[in-house]
Motif scaffolding. Structure first.
Motif, PDB file in Angstrom:
ATOM      1  N   ARG A 162       0.798  -1.252   0.082  1.00  0.00           N
ATOM      2  CA  ARG A 162       0.044   0.100   0.092  1.00  0.00           C
ATOM      3  C   ARG A 162       0.898   1.290  -0.024  1.00  0.00           C
ATOM      4  O   ARG A 162       0.508   2.297  -0.759  1.00  0.00           O
ATOM      5  N   TYR A 163       1.853   1.178   0.741  1.00  0.00           N
ATOM      6  CA  TYR A 163       2.800   2.318   0.779  1.00  0.00           C
ATOM      7  C   TYR A 163       3.393   2.573  -0.512  1.00  0.00           C
ATOM      8  O   TYR A 163       3.402   3.835  -1.137  1.00  0.00           O
ATOM      9  N   VAL A 164       3.748   1.533  -1.175  1.00  0.00           N
ATOM     10  CA  VAL A 164       4.393   1.628  -2.581  1.00  0.00           C
ATOM     11  C   VAL A 164       3.263   2.357  -3.206  1.00  0.00           C
ATOM     12  O   VAL A 164       3.593   3.143  -4.300  1.00  0.00           O
ATOM     13  N   HIS A 165       2.185   1.915  -3.432  1.00  0.00           N
ATOM     14  CA  HIS A 165       1.187   1.929  -4.321  1.00  0.00           C
ATOM     15  C   HIS A 165       0.475   3.658  -4.141  1.00  0.00           C
ATOM     16  O   HIS A 165       0.457   4.538  -4.954  1.00  0.00           O
ATOM     17  N   ALA A 166       0.570   4.020  -2.772  1.00  0.00           N
ATOM     18  CA  ALA A 166       0.276   5.508  -2.347  1.00  0.00           C
ATOM     19  C   ALA A 166       1.588   6.286  -2.728  1.00  0.00           C
ATOM     20  O   ALA A 166       1.166   7.502  -3.238  1.00  0.00           O
ATOM     21  N   ASN A 167       2.619   6.158  -2.480  1.00  0.00           N
ATOM     22  CA  ASN A 167       3.675   6.949  -2.711  1.00  0.00           C
ATOM     23  C   ASN A 167       4.055   6.502  -4.161  1.00  0.00           C
ATOM     24  O   ASN A 167       4.620   7.954  -4.915  1.00  0.00           O
ATOM     25  N   GLY A 168       3.692   5.842  -4.848  1.00  0.00           N
ATOM     26  CA  GLY A 168       3.971   5.329  -6.297  1.00  0.00           C
ATOM     27  C   GLY A 168       3.019   6.467  -6.889  1.00  0.00           C
ATOM     28  O   GLY A 168       3.581   7.212  -8.068  1.00  0.00           O
ATOM     29  N   ALA A 169       1.978   6.772  -6.654  1.00  0.00           N
ATOM     30  CA  ALA A 169       1.174   7.831  -7.294  1.00  0.00           C
ATOM     31  C   ALA A 169       1.639   9.078  -7.370  1.00  0.00           C
ATOM     32  O   ALA A 169       1.954   9.896  -8.135  1.00  0.00           O
ATOM     33  N   SER A 170       2.226   9.560  -6.232  1.00  0.00           N
ATOM     34  CA  SER A 170       3.049  10.856  -6.125  1.00  0.00           C
ATOM     35  C   SER A 170       4.147  10.985  -6.775  1.00  0.00           C
ATOM     36  O   SER A 170       4.473  11.852  -7.499  1.00  0.00           O
ATOM     37  N   PHE A 171       5.012   9.859  -6.760  1.00  0.00           N
ATOM     38  CA  PHE A 171       6.110   9.927  -7.662  1.00  0.00           C
ATOM     39  C   PHE A 171       5.834   9.724  -9.314  1.00  0.00           C
ATOM     40  O   PHE A 171       6.516  10.265 -10.195  1.00  0.00           O
ATOM     41  N   TYR A 187      10.925   5.404   4.849  1.00  0.00           N
ATOM     42  CA  TYR A 187      11.416   6.200   5.903  1.00  0.00           C
ATOM     43  C   TYR A 187      10.346   7.359   6.182  1.00  0.00           C
ATOM     44  O   TYR A 187      10.305   7.929   7.058  1.00  0.00           O
ATOM     45  N   MET A 188       9.593   7.966   5.475  1.00  0.00           N
ATOM     46  CA  MET A 188       8.419   8.611   5.432  1.00  0.00           C
ATOM     47  C   MET A 188       7.293   8.325   4.706  1.00  0.00           C
ATOM     48  O   MET A 188       6.834   9.313   3.723  1.00  0.00           O
ATOM     49  N   PRO A 189       6.789   7.399   4.594  1.00  0.00           N
ATOM     50  CA  PRO A 189       5.616   6.735   3.774  1.00  0.00           C
ATOM     51  C   PRO A 189       4.323   7.677   3.972  1.00  0.00           C
ATOM     52  O   PRO A 189       3.491   7.690   3.174  1.00  0.00           O
ATOM     53  N   THR A 190       4.074   8.501   5.021  1.00  0.00           N
ATOM     54  CA  THR A 190       2.915   9.227   5.149  1.00  0.00           C
ATOM     55  C   THR A 190       3.015  10.528   5.038  1.00  0.00           C
ATOM     56  O   THR A 190       2.099  11.422   5.203  1.00  0.00           O
ATOM     57  N   VAL A 191       4.594  10.974   4.679  1.00  0.00           N
ATOM     58  CA  VAL A 191       4.582  12.479   4.785  1.00  0.00           C
ATOM     59  C   VAL A 191       3.824  13.200   3.612  1.00  0.00           C
ATOM     60  O   VAL A 191       3.578  14.375   3.758  1.00  0.00           O
ATOM     61  N   LEU A 192       3.583  12.623   2.396  1.00  0.00           N
ATOM     62  CA  LEU A 192       2.871  13.106   1.356  1.00  0.00           C
ATOM     63  C   LEU A 192       1.349  13.006   1.646  1.00  0.00           C
ATOM     64  O   LEU A 192       0.576  13.468   0.836  1.00  0.00           O
ATOM     65  N   GLY A 193       0.918  12.368   2.764  1.00  0.00           N
ATOM     66  CA  GLY A 193      -0.496  12.319   2.677  1.00  0.00           C
ATOM     67  C   GLY A 193      -1.170  13.072   3.806  1.00  0.00           C
ATOM     68  O   GLY A 193      -0.541  13.850   4.302  1.00  0.00           O
ATOM     69  N   HIS A 194      -2.473  12.997   4.200  1.00  0.00           N
ATOM     70  CA  HIS A 194      -3.298  13.572   5.057  1.00  0.00           C
ATOM     71  C   HIS A 194      -3.432  12.846   6.111  1.00  0.00           C
ATOM     72  O   HIS A 194      -4.026  11.645   6.163  1.00  0.00           O
ATOM     73  N   ALA A 195      -3.274  13.312   7.713  1.00  0.00           N
ATOM     74  CA  ALA A 195      -3.704  12.587   8.691  1.00  0.00           C
ATOM     75  C   ALA A 195      -5.197  12.444   8.815  1.00  0.00           C
ATOM     76  O   ALA A 195      -5.875  11.076   9.197  1.00  0.00           O
ATOM     77  N   ASP A 196      -6.052  13.306   8.313  1.00  0.00           N
ATOM     78  CA  ASP A 196      -7.327  13.180   8.328  1.00  0.00           C
ATOM     79  C   ASP A 196      -7.977  12.076   7.677  1.00  0.00           C
ATOM     80  O   ASP A 196      -9.057  11.461   7.816  1.00  0.00           O
TER      81      ASP A 196
END
Lengths: 482, 189
Positions: free
Chosen positions: A94-103, A264-273
Motif C-alpha cells: 500500500r505504501y508503494v502504491h500510495a507513494n507511487g502515485a506521488s512519484f 522512511y517517510m511513507p505518510t509525509v505526502l498524505g493527510h492525517a485526516d
C-alpha cells in the motif's frame, strides 16, 4: 524513426518461424534495440522510461491490493487497515502504491516541463503531445478515483467537493452529479463504481502509452537542440545499449529516492485526516487534495468574483478545467519556428517564470486562501454593541483581555459581541489570482506573441555539430581534452 | 439501373449500394443507442437507493436546546428543539436586514392541527457555501448568532438557520418535510 530499415536477423529456426507469422520480436528489436536515437539526449529525457516503470509499479501493486480490498462503505476503511496490519507485506504494497502515485506525478510533471522547454510539442510531434495530454488527464482521473477508496475523511469530503463542482454547471449539472454518484450523495454506489473505474483507467493509460510511443517512433525523439536528425549515422546512436543504460541508471536513482519515501517517510505526502473513517456528519476543517493537484485547486479557488451571469463557483470550475485544456492547444499556440528554448533567450525566462508560477500555485492550493502572505497591519478585536440611544456602536481593541473587560462593563441588554476585524493584507487568494493570470497568459499571450517577435540565437547546424561544441570537425573531437 | 458501372466484371448499381451502406450504418447506430441506454442508465440511483430517500423522525426525543442530526441518502439534516429565547431571537430580527430575507415562520411547516410548532426547526445540514456540515449545539460553537457555525470558512447561521455572516450565499434550505403526527415528522429528499 519509422522508415529506418529493420536490422533484425532471426538467429534460430524458431525465431525465423515466428518472424514469418508474428514479427513481434522484430517490432521490439526495431523499437527498443536498434532504434536510432539522437546522441545528445540529457537526463531530462529519461523520464519517459521512468514513467513506464511508474505505471508498471502502480498496476502491479494495484492489482494485488484489489485482492484484499473491499469496496463498500461498511468495510472499505477496515479492509485498508487490514491490508496495513494483517496482510503479509500489505503495508509495503500500500505504501508503494500510495507513494507511487506521488512519484508518478512528480515524473510526469518533469516530463511535461521538459517537453515545454525543448519544444517537443512542435511539428511533427503534435499528436505525440496530444496523446501525452490525454495520459495526463487520465492520470488525474485515476488518482482522484483512487484517493476515494480508503474511505477516510479526506476521501469522502474531497470527493464531495469535486463532484459538487460538476453540480455547479447550470441545468445539466445536478442530474449529471446524481448520475455520477448513483444517489443523492456520495455513498456505497459511488464507492463501488469509483473502484471499478479506478481499476479500468490504468489499462486505458497503458493503451494510450502504446500510442504515445508509436507517435514518438514515427518522427523519432526530439533533442535538446531541437534540430531534427539530418544524418542517421552521425546524429544518432542505437537505443540499446546507449539509452537502455542511461534510462536504467536514471530509473535506479529515481527508485532510490522513491524507496527513501516508502521506507522512511511513507505518510509525509498524505493527510492525517484520511486515517479517520469517512463521516458525512463531520467535515474536516481544511479540505485539500493530494499535493500533485494543488496548483489546479488553487486556480479553482482563485476565482472569487462573478462575471456577468456566471457566478464565481462556476467560473472557478471553468478556469480549473481550462488550465488543463489549454495544454492540448500548446502546439498551435506557440508560434516560434525554433523548438528548443536554448536558442530562445526571452522565452526561456518566461518559461522559468512559468515553472515558478506552477510551484507557487501549488503552495497557494495548500494553505488557507485567506491567510496573509504580507500582512499590512495587525488584526484587531471589534466589540459591537447597542448604545443607550439605540445605535450600533463599535470599539476596537488589540488585546483579548481588554475586549472582554469592555464587554463586561457594558449593560447586559446591549447585545455586546466580540469579532475579529482582519487587518488588510496581501492574501494567498490574491497571490493565486496573479499566478492564475500568469498561468493562462503564458499559454494564450506569451507563447503566441513571443514566437513572432523574439529574435532567436543561432541554432547549431546539426546534432552532430552541437555535440562537438566549439570544435569544427570530428577529427578535432579526438584531440586530447584540455 | 441509373449509375451502373462495371467492377470485377460485374455491373454495380451505385444507388443500391448507397442504400445498403446507409441502412447498415443506421441499423448499427440504432443498435449502439439501444446498448448505450442501459449502460448509461445503470449508473442512475437504484430503486432501493431511491426508496431510502425519506425518513420519519420522532421529534419528541429531541432535548430542548439540543438537536439531532439525521442522514437521508447520505445527506445531513438538522432537527433542532429551540429554547424560548432562541425562538424569540429568530423572530425579533428585522427581516429586511438579512442577506436572504425570510421570516422565521416562512421556515416552518404546519402541524396536522394547522398550527406552527415553533420549537422544532428542521433544516438541511449542509453549509450553502461548499457543503461542509456546520457545528451546532452538540459541537460547542453556535456562532455569533446562536444558531450554527461552519468551521470550514466561518459562516454564521442564526437560530432560524438563516445566513448572517460569512461566505455562504444563502440560508440553510428547509427540506421537504411534513408532520405525520404531532410528534413525528417525515423528511424527504
Amino acid at each position: 524513426m519509422s522508415g529506418h530499415e529493420s536490422t533484425y536477423k532471426p538467429a534460430s529456426g524458431f525465431t525465423r518461424w515466428l518472424d514469418d507469422r508474428l514479427p513481434i520480436v522484430r517490432l521490439a528489436h526495431d523499437s527498443f534495440v536498434d532504434f536510432p536515437t539522437p546522441k545528445n539526449l540529457n537526463y531530462w529525457y529519461t523520464f519517459g522510461g521512468i514513467l513506464a516503470v511508474c505505471l508498471a509499479i502502480q498496476i502491479i501493486t494495484g492489482v494485488v491490493l484489489a485482492m484484499h480490498y473491499t469496496p463498500t462503505v461498511d468495510e472499505g476503511f477496515a479492509s485498508v487497515e487490514r491490508i496495513m496490519r494483517d496482510v503479509p507485506y500489505g503495508w509495503l504494497l500500500r505504501y508503494v502504491h500510495a507513494n507511487g502515485a506521488s512519484f508518478f506525478f512528480l515524473a510526469v510533471y518533469i516530463h511535461m516541463f521538459r517537453g515545454l522547454y525543448y519544444g517537443s510539442y512542435k511539428a511533427p510531434r503534435e499528436v505525440l503531445w496530444l496523446l501525452g495530454c490525454i495520459i495526463f488527464f487520465l492520470m488525474i482521473a485515476t488518482a482522484f478515483l483512487g484517493y476515494m477508496l480508503p474511505w477516510g475523511q479526506m476521501s469522502y469530503h474531497g470527493a464531495n467537493v469535486i463532484t459538487g463542482l460538476i453540480g455547479a454547471l447550470p441545468i445539466i449539472g445536478e442530474p449529471i452529479q446524481t448520475w455520477l454518484m448513483g444517489g443523492p450523495s456520495i455513498g456505497n454506489a459511488t464507492l463501488q463504481r469509483f473502484f471499478s473505474l479506478h481499476y479500468l483507467l490504468p489499462f486505458m493509460i497503458a493503451g494510450v502509452v502504446i500510442l504515445h510511443i508509436w507517435a514518438l517512433h514515427v518522427p523519432g525523439n526530439n533533442n535538446p537542440t531541437g534540430v531534427e536528425v539530418k544524418e542517421v549515422k552521425k546524429d544518432t546512436v542505437p537505443f540499446h545499449p546507449y539509452y537502455t543504460v542511461k534510462d536504467g541508471f536514471a530509473i535506479v536513482v529515481f527508485l532510490i529516492v522513491f524507496a527513501i519515501f516508502v521506507f522512511y517517510m511513507p505518510t509525509v505526502l498524505g493527510h492525517a485526516d484520511n486515517y479517520i473513517e469517512a463521516n458525512p456528519l463531520v467535515t474536516p476543517a481544511h479540505i485539500v487534495p493530494e499535493w500533485y493537484l494543488l496548483p489546479f485547486y488553487a486556480i479553482l479557488r482563485a476565482i472569487t468574483f462573478d462575471i456577468g451571469p456566471i457566478d464565481a463557483k462556476l467560473l472557478g470550475v471553468i478556469a480549473m478545467f481550462a488550465s488543463i485544456a489549454v495544454l492540448f492547444m500548446v502546439p498551435w499556440l506557440d508560434t516560434s519556428k525554433v523548438k528548443s528554448m536554448r536558442y530562445r533567450p526571452v522565452a526561456k525566462q518566461f518559461f522559468f517564470g512559468f515553472v515558478a508560477c506552477s510551484l507557487l500555485l501549488g503552495w497557494c492550493g495548500a494553505v488557507n486562501p485567506d491567510d496573509p502572505v504580507i500582512p499590512l497591519g495587525e488584526d484587531k478585536l471589534l466589540v459591537s454593541y447597542t448604545d443607550a440611544n439605540g445605535f450600533v456602536a463599535t470599539a476596537e481593541f488589540d488585546a483579548y483581555e481588554e475586549a472582554v473587560a469592555e464587554v463586561e462593563s457594558l449593560p447586559a441588554d446591549s447585545g455586546a459581541s466580540i469579532s475579529v476585524q482582519k487587518a488588510p493584507a496581501f492574501r494567498f487568494v490574491h497571490l493565486a489570482q496573479i499566478l492564475t493570470v500568469y498561468y493562462f497568459a503564458y499559454f494564450l499571450v506569451i507563447l503566441p506573441l513571443l514566437g513572432l517577435r523574439e529574435k532567436p540565437k543561432n541554432e547549431p547546424e546539426s546534432i552532430h555539430k552541437s555535440v562537438l561544441g566549439g570544435h569544427k570537425s570530428s577529427d578535432a573531437a579526438l584531440a586530447p581534452a584540455e | 439501373m441509373t449509375d451502373a458501372t462495371i467492377e470485377h466484371g460485374e455491373s454495380v448499381d451505385e444507388e443500391r449500394r448507397d442504400f445498403i451502406h446507409i441502412a447498415t450504418v443506421a441499423a448499427a447506430g440504432v443498435g449502439a443507442a439501444a446498448v448505450a441506454i442501459p449502460v448509461v442508465a445503470q449508473m442512475l440511483p437504484a430503486a432501493d437507493t431511491k426508496a431510502a430517500s425519506s425518513l420519519e423522525v420522532d421529534i419528541s426525543k429531541v432535548p430542548v436546546g439540543g438537536e439531532i442530526r439525521v442522514l437521508i441518502g447520505g445527506k445531513p439534516f438538522f432537527v433542532r428543539h429551540r429554547t424560548a429565547a432562541e425562538i424569540a431571537a429568530a423572530e425579533a430580527v428585522d427581516v429586511g436586514t438579512l442577506p436572504e430575507p425570510e421570516t422565521d415562520e416562512e421556515r416552518l411547516r404546519p402541524t396536522p392541527s394547522g398550527e406552527f410548532n415553533k420549537a422544532i426547526l428542521v433544516t438541511s445540514g449542509a453549509c450553502t457555501h461548499l457543503g461542509c456540515v456546520p457545528v451546532g449545539p452538540g459541537g460547542g460553537n453556535l456562532g455569533d448568532y446562536g444558531g450554527w457555525y461552519c468551521p470550514c470558512h466561518g459562516s454564521h447561521y442564526d437560530t432560524s438557520g438563516r445566513i448572517r455572516k460569512g461566505p455562504a450565499p444563502s440560508n440553510l434550505p428547509i427540506p421537504d418535510y411534513r408532520y405525520v403526527s404531532e410528534s413525528v415528522i417525515s423528511i424527504s429528499l
